[in-house]
Design a protein around this motif. Structure first.
Motif, PDB file in Angstrom:
ATOM      1  N   MET A   1       0.861  -1.183   0.000  1.00  0.00           N
ATOM      2  CA  MET A   1       0.000   0.000   0.000  1.00  0.00           C
ATOM      3  C   MET A   1       0.891   1.225   0.000  1.00  0.00           C
ATOM      4  SD  MET A   1      -3.070   0.993   2.606  1.00  0.00           S
ATOM      5  CE  MET A   1      -2.107   1.116   4.084  1.00  0.00           C
ATOM      6  N   ILE A   2       0.351   2.321  -0.491  1.00  0.00           N
ATOM      7  CA  ILE A   2       1.057   3.572  -0.373  1.00  0.00           C
ATOM      8  C   ILE A   2       0.105   4.517   0.346  1.00  0.00           C
ATOM      9  CG2 ILE A   2       0.505   4.279  -2.774  1.00  0.00           C
ATOM     10  CD1 ILE A   2       3.853   4.878  -1.033  1.00  0.00           C
TER      11      ILE A   2
ATOM     12  N   GLU B   1      -1.743  -3.996  -2.847  1.00  0.00           N
ATOM     13  CA  GLU B   1      -0.947  -5.180  -3.193  1.00  0.00           C
ATOM     14  C   GLU B   1      -1.680  -6.509  -3.022  1.00  0.00           C
ATOM     15  OE1 GLU B   1      -0.048  -3.021  -0.552  1.00  0.00           O
ATOM     16  OE2 GLU B   1       0.598  -4.194   1.185  1.00  0.00           O
TER      17      GLU B   1
ATOM     18  N   HIS C   1       5.566  -0.530  -7.313  1.00  0.00           N
ATOM     19  CA  HIS C   1       5.524  -0.580  -5.841  1.00  0.00           C
ATOM     20  C   HIS C   1       4.605  -1.705  -5.338  1.00  0.00           C
ATOM     21  CE1 HIS C   1       5.573   0.799  -1.651  1.00  0.00           C
ATOM     22  NE2 HIS C   1       4.320   0.381  -1.652  1.00  0.00           N
ATOM     23  N   GLU C   2       3.383  -1.733  -5.790  1.00  0.00           N
ATOM     24  CA  GLU C   2       2.434  -2.709  -5.225  1.00  0.00           C
ATOM     25  C   GLU C   2       2.854  -4.147  -5.552  1.00  0.00           C
ATOM     26  OE1 GLU C   2       0.589  -1.459  -3.093  1.00  0.00           O
ATOM     27  OE2 GLU C   2       0.445   0.622  -3.735  1.00  0.00           O
TER      28      GLU C   2
ATOM     29  N   HIS D   1       5.279  -5.904  -3.248  1.00  0.00           N
ATOM     30  CA  HIS D   1       4.727  -6.527  -2.042  1.00  0.00           C
ATOM     31  C   HIS D   1       4.440  -8.008  -2.212  1.00  0.00           C
ATOM     32  CE1 HIS D   1       4.437  -3.071   0.534  1.00  0.00           C
ATOM     33  NE2 HIS D   1       3.728  -2.377  -0.325  1.00  0.00           N
TER      34      HIS D   1
ATOM     35  N   GLU E   1       6.883  -2.260   3.892  1.00  0.00           N
ATOM     36  CA  GLU E   1       6.930  -0.989   3.148  1.00  0.00           C
ATOM     37  C   GLU E   1       8.344  -0.482   2.871  1.00  0.00           C
ATOM     38  OE1 GLU E   1       4.517  -0.169   1.596  1.00  0.00           O
ATOM     39  OE2 GLU E   1       2.733  -0.890   2.645  1.00  0.00           O
TER      40      GLU E   1
ATOM     41  N   TYR F   1       8.311   3.857   4.943  1.00  0.00           N
ATOM     42  CA  TYR F   1       8.551   3.719   3.502  1.00  0.00           C
ATOM     43  C   TYR F   1       9.917   4.309   3.129  1.00  0.00           C
ATOM     44  CZ  TYR F   1       3.438   3.136   2.951  1.00  0.00           C
ATOM     45  OH  TYR F   1       2.148   2.702   3.028  1.00  0.00           O
TER      46      TYR F   1
HETATM   47 ZN   LIG Z   1       3.303  -0.418  -0.032  1.00  0.00          ZN
END
Ligand SMILES: [Zn+2]
Length: 531
Positions: free
Chosen positions: A1-2, A283, A318-319, A322, A341, A393
């Motif tokens: 996740m962001i 993710e 990014h996702e 994960h 993260e 992060y």
């Molecule tokens: Zn993330």
């Protein structure tokens, strides 16, 4: 996740945990007395009434004799009945917790299966909605889940914690004919139920976090591809199909890069999926959701401001990271979410390095300095449902890059991080496990380094005092950890020299005058103070 704390202020403040947080966060006796084996989530979703009903079949092994277990279900949802075979079980609700009582003692070592029936209108909450009943731009129902923060018990009954995962799972979702449900795992087929609804069946072949279990119900169009033997399945709304075909091609480069560093994609039997969603992305295991406007960067911005993120789709990179760090290796408590993260953010940096070289990788990594706050420790309070601050992060990725410089041998570093992933894949671990691994494999005592970056707020500062007349520099670390003794490169860019400062002063001769003396702060995330 962001997740961004500006939007999620409740996750960032170090507040006293509530009673509900303790029930959710603590691995209490009625969770610890059993080990999850299997779920079959079998539900019907009514888009118009925003209603869910059905059951979760929960199989678990008792680890000690007891008459009670703890499950979880959001208070907005009704418990219709809980059955052990044909026996209705008593239960007691306390905020989101459901304590299930058995008429006879469950025996250690034995496996039990219960059917937990529930129904109701789940609450939409949080930035991504948790579970959101929306309409797509052409007016079809569009229902998606993203519940990492609030917890999966927002919309289905489960043992809602991070430490224990089922070994595999089935997901059956009945929805009105004409819509598509994309959940996690391998698609097993669909069945027309004859009443205007069709059931979509999915099978997850691996352990899965509760919050990864997802619904994506909509007017989806499907297209497929392969990466070697791995099936790639993509789902987008019809109006976005051509854009998706172009943008989702980046999944192959992502897989190539991450497999290069860490080894095989963790969920080959389940395939890899990308699914369009009305929020930025999440993710979900083997079923990553995507809402990044089919454009590079993050929501059409240069994410960390150094001109590199516009070269790739931030959400895909990014996702999907994960899948290795977050879904395969999972933190056993939300407090240690940097294990997801920091690593996923660091994998972005590795992706950049793999695609465009070391220099761009470093530039991208250091671009994250602008996002670091150093206001709260990266590791949050344990066992109280606390979400760590966003430094997990960016500072987390900068810390991992620092660790690479401490190891100071890229061949060892690549073997170390690949070995770390391979050792812990499909497991739920804590920071102590990570530190123990890195200490053992490097033969170094990295504990004070991990602790300084993860358990304190301040960056270590290299204090330097020059005596240009004598041609010497004195140096020491200013850090919270008394045993902090991280090697660091100093001097000039063309002639770095590794010194081994401690928290006590040491003096050395240097031909480099004060005004030209540098610390390699791109390689080590530290402050330098010259006197
Ligand atoms: Zn993330």
């Amino acid at each position: 996740m962001i997740a961004l704390c500006v939007l999620f202020s409740w996750t960032c403040a170090a507040q006293a945990p509530t009673h509900a947080d303790i029930l959710r966060g603590e691995y209490g006796p009625y969770r610890a007395n059993n080990d999850l084996l299997y779920y079959h989530l079998d539900i019907r979703v009514d888009p118009e009434k925003k209603f869910i009903g059905g059951k979760n079949t929960i199989r678990f092994k008792m680890l000690k004799d007891d008459t009670r277990i703890q499950l979880d279900l959001h208070e907005a949802l009704k418990i219709d009945k809980i059955l052990l075979g044909s026996t209705a079980l008593q239960h007691q609700r306390d905020s989101g917790a459901v304590f299930v009582d058995f008429p006879e003692t469950l025996r250690a070592g034995r496996v039990y299966t219960i059917d937990f029936y529930y129904s109701g209108n789940p609450v939409e909450t949080g930035r991504f909605g948790g579970i959101a009943f929306r309409k797509d731009p052409s007016g079809h129902p569009w229902i998606n889940t993203a519940c990492e923060g609030i917890g999966a018990s927002l919309w289905w009954p489960n043992k809602d914690q991070w430490r224990d995962e089922v070994e595999n799972m089935r997901i059956s979702v009945a929805i009105p004919n004409g819509l598509v449900d994309v959940s996690n795992g391998k698609f097993m087929g669909k069945t027309d139920l004859g009443d205007g609804y069709t059931r979509w069946d999915w099978r997850v072949h691996y352990p899965i976090n509760n919050y990864d279990v997802s619904l994506n119900i909509g007017n989806y169009q499907h297209f497929a591809d392969r990466f070697g033997d791995l099936p790639l399945d993509f789902y987008a709304l019809p109006e976005d199909l051509e854009k998706a075909k172009k943008q989702f091609a980046q999944a192959k480069g992502m897989l190539e890069a991450y497999q290069h560093y860490f080894g095989e994609y963790p969920f080959p039997k389940d395939g890899y999926k990308l699914i369009e969603a009305p929020y930025s992305g999440m993710e979900h295991q083997s079923a990553v959701t995507y809402g990044n406007h089919f454009a590079n960067g993050y929501l059409e911005r240069d994410w960390n401001g150094v001109g590199i993120s516009p070269r790739f789709d931030f959400i895909i990179i990014h996702e999907s990271a994960h899948e290795w760090f977050g879904n395969s290796i999972t933190a056993a408590d939300q407090s240690d979410m940097w294990i997801h993260e920091a690593w996923a953010t660091y994998l972005e940096c590795l992706y950049v390095e793999y695609m465009w070289g070391r220099e761009d990788g470093l530039k991208y990594t250091n671009g994250y300095k602008s996002k670091v706050r150093n206001a709260l420790p990266i590791i949050a309070a344990r066992g109280v449902n606390a979400t760590p601050p966003q430094d997990m992060y960016f500072k987390g990725a900068l810390f991992l890059n620092t660790l690479r410089s401490v190891v100071d041998d890229d061949r060892r570093w690549w073997a170390l991080i690949r070995g770390y992933y391979q050792h812990f894949k499909y497991r739920n671990i804590m920071t102590e496990d990570v530190v123990e691994y890195f200490n053992r494999k490097t033969g170094m005592n990295l504990t004070p380094v991990f602790d300084q970056y993860l358990r304190h707020t301040a960056l270590p500062t290299l204090e330097l005092t020059f005596d240009d007349a004598k041609g010497t520099v004195s140096y020491r670390w200013k850090a919270d950890e008394a045993a902090f003794a991280m090697p660091v490169r100093v001097g000039t860019k063309d002639h770095w020299q590794v010194i081994r400062p401690t928290t006590a002063w040491q003096t050395m001769e240097t031909p480099v005058p004060k005004d030209q003396f540098e610390v390699a702060t791109d390689l080590y995330y530290v402050n330098a103070a010259k006197n």
